[in-house]
Scaffold this active site. Structure first.
Site, mmCIF file in Angstrom:
data_model
loop_
_atom_site.group_PDB
_atom_site.id
_atom_site.type_symbol
_atom_site.label_atom_id
_atom_site.label_comp_id
_atom_site.label_asym_id
_atom_site.label_seq_id
_atom_site.Cartn_x
_atom_site.Cartn_y
_atom_site.Cartn_z
ATOM 1 N N SER A 8 0.851 -1.191 0.000
ATOM 2 C CA SER A 8 0.000 0.000 0.000
ATOM 3 C C SER A 8 0.880 1.233 0.000
ATOM 4 C CB SER A 8 -0.879 0.015 1.253
ATOM 5 O OG SER A 8 -1.375 1.331 1.465
ATOM 6 N N HIS A 32 -1.711 -1.673 -3.964
ATOM 7 C CA HIS A 32 -2.931 -1.331 -3.213
ATOM 8 C C HIS A 32 -3.031 0.194 -3.115
ATOM 9 C CE1 HIS A 32 -6.034 -2.219 -0.136
ATOM 10 N NE2 HIS A 32 -5.548 -1.171 0.529
ATOM 11 N N ASP A 34 -5.206 3.317 -1.718
ATOM 12 C CA ASP A 34 -6.218 3.684 -0.721
ATOM 13 C C ASP A 34 -6.857 5.017 -1.087
ATOM 14 O OD1 ASP A 34 -6.070 1.574 1.369
ATOM 15 O OD2 ASP A 34 -3.966 2.176 1.409
ATOM 16 N N MET A 36 -9.541 7.746 -0.255
ATOM 17 C CA MET A 36 -10.304 8.218 0.916
ATOM 18 C C MET A 36 -10.867 9.600 0.628
ATOM 19 S SD MET A 36 -7.733 7.193 4.003
ATOM 20 C CE MET A 36 -6.727 5.710 3.966
ATOM 21 N N HIS A 65 -8.855 0.360 -2.892
ATOM 22 C CA HIS A 65 -9.626 0.229 -1.648
ATOM 23 C C HIS A 65 -10.369 1.551 -1.435
ATOM 24 C CE1 HIS A 65 -9.303 -0.441 3.021
ATOM 25 N NE2 HIS A 65 -10.549 -0.424 2.599
ATOM 26 N N MET A 67 -12.412 3.938 0.477
ATOM 27 C CA MET A 67 -12.910 4.365 1.792
ATOM 28 C C MET A 67 -13.614 5.703 1.589
ATOM 29 S SD MET A 67 -9.564 3.079 3.823
ATOM 30 C CE MET A 67 -8.660 3.014 2.290
ATOM 31 N N MET A 136 -11.212 -5.758 7.649
ATOM 32 C CA MET A 136 -10.138 -4.837 8.058
ATOM 33 C C MET A 136 -9.636 -5.153 9.461
ATOM 34 S SD MET A 136 -9.410 -2.411 5.755
ATOM 35 C CE MET A 136 -8.622 -1.178 6.783
ATOM 36 N N ASP A 174 -5.660 -6.217 5.702
ATOM 37 C CA ASP A 174 -5.174 -4.841 5.526
ATOM 38 C C ASP A 174 -5.247 -4.130 6.870
ATOM 39 O OD1 ASP A 174 -4.537 -2.307 4.647
ATOM 40 O OD2 ASP A 174 -6.405 -1.988 3.521
HETATM 41 C C1 DX5 Z 1 -5.718 2.004 6.096
HETATM 42 C C2 DX5 Z 1 -5.439 1.499 4.720
HETATM 43 C C3 DX5 Z 1 -4.277 0.619 4.596
HETATM 44 C C4 DX5 Z 1 -2.968 1.188 5.052
HETATM 45 C C5 DX5 Z 1 -2.269 0.065 5.724
HETATM 46 O O1 DX5 Z 1 -7.027 2.419 6.223
HETATM 47 O O2 DX5 Z 1 -6.551 0.795 4.213
HETATM 48 O O3 DX5 Z 1 -4.153 0.063 3.280
HETATM 49 O O4 DX5 Z 1 -2.139 1.694 4.039
HETATM 50 O O5 DX5 Z 1 -1.113 0.538 6.282
HETATM 51 P P1 DX5 Z 1 -0.322 -0.293 7.391
HETATM 52 O O6 DX5 Z 1 0.199 -1.508 6.699
HETATM 53 O O7 DX5 Z 1 0.714 0.649 7.834
HETATM 54 O O8 DX5 Z 1 -1.320 -0.631 8.471
HETATM 55 ZN ZN ZN Z 2 -6.283 -0.251 2.303
#
Ligand code: DX5
Ligand code: ZN
Length: 223
Positions: A8, A32, A34, A36, A65, A67, A136, A174
């Site tokens: 990620s 990956h 993210d 948001m 992903h 969010m 999660m 994750d």
């Molecule tokens: C958090 C994200 C993750 C994040 C994980 O909400 O969905 O993908 O990047 O990071 P680590 O591996 O540091 O928990």
């Molecule tokens: Zn994620």
């Protein structure tokens, strides 16, 4: 299922995004991303334009992903941007059936995620249509949080449900996945490992990704 490593980039140096991806590309199966919106989670990252900008720099599968409060609204632009799969949070969907049909209509693989406090049962009705399930292991929003081991039984239950369904549904983890917690996720049956700070927070992200790839092994039949 074959095991996959999905670094990620959330906590990578986003000013050098393409270079950061290149550092881990050799050992990463997926990247990956993210996404948001500052509403579904209290953090705001990037959207389809950045995904599109990154697309020419790697041929790796983009695992997005989402969010965000309205994941369906992003699907057309993410498909155009070259996303491979989208994972939507069940908490954000008033009509999962419609969202899954929309993802398929745009040629995207579809996953459903749930927060640590959301029961797995919220996802199970859709198992026969899903490509991926993500229970999660932290509250979504930020990298660098501690792995919530209370989610391990949920991962194991998801593994059993997938086996019973007899379909190749990926089981992703994750949040707080590192060299200490990944073996526990493996044991619970996870097969796609999202790793953020344990790779990009390391002195040598390429070496950290390589070490993870070795820790995961190959897994079973390709699926
Ligand atoms: C958090 C994200 C993750 C994040 C994980 O909400 O969905 O993908 O990047 O990071 P680590 O591996 O540091 O928990
Ligand atoms: Zn994620």
């Amino acid at each position: 299922m074959i095991r996959r490593l999905a670094p990620s980039v959330l906590n990578a140096d986003l000013a050098q995004l393409a270079d950061q991806v290149r550092l881990v590309e050799e050992t990463a199966d997926w990247i990956h991303l993210d996404i948001m919106d500052g509403h579904f989670v209290p953090n705001l990252t990037f959207g389809p334009p950045v995904v599109a900008a990154l697309r020419p720099h790697t041929d790796r599968y983009f695992d997005c992903h989402l969010m965000v409060s309205d994941p369906e609204a992003l699907l057309p632009d993410l498909a155009d941007a070259g996303a491979g799969g989208v994972t939507m949070h069940v908490e954000a969907l008033d009509d999962p059936d419609r969202a899954l049909r929309a993802a398929a209509g745009h040629g995207l693989d579809a996953g459903l995620a749930c927060k640590p406090g959301t029961p797995l049962e919220a996802l199970l009705p859709w198992l026969d249509r899903l490509d991926l399930v993500l229970p999660m292991t932290v509250e979504p929003g930020f990298g660098g949080q501690a792995f919530d081991e209370r989610v391990l039984p949920k991962i194991a239950a998801a593994h059993r449900a997938i086996a019973a369904a007899g379909r190749p549904v990926a089981l992703q983890v994750d949040g707080g996945v590192n060299a200490a917690t990944a073996p526990r996720c493996l044991e619970a049956g996870a097969d796609v490992f999202v790793v953020g700070t344990a790779i990009f927070g390391a002195d040598d992200p390429a070496a950290a990704a390589k070490a993870f790839r070795e820790l995961l092994g190959q897994g079973g039949e390709v699926g």
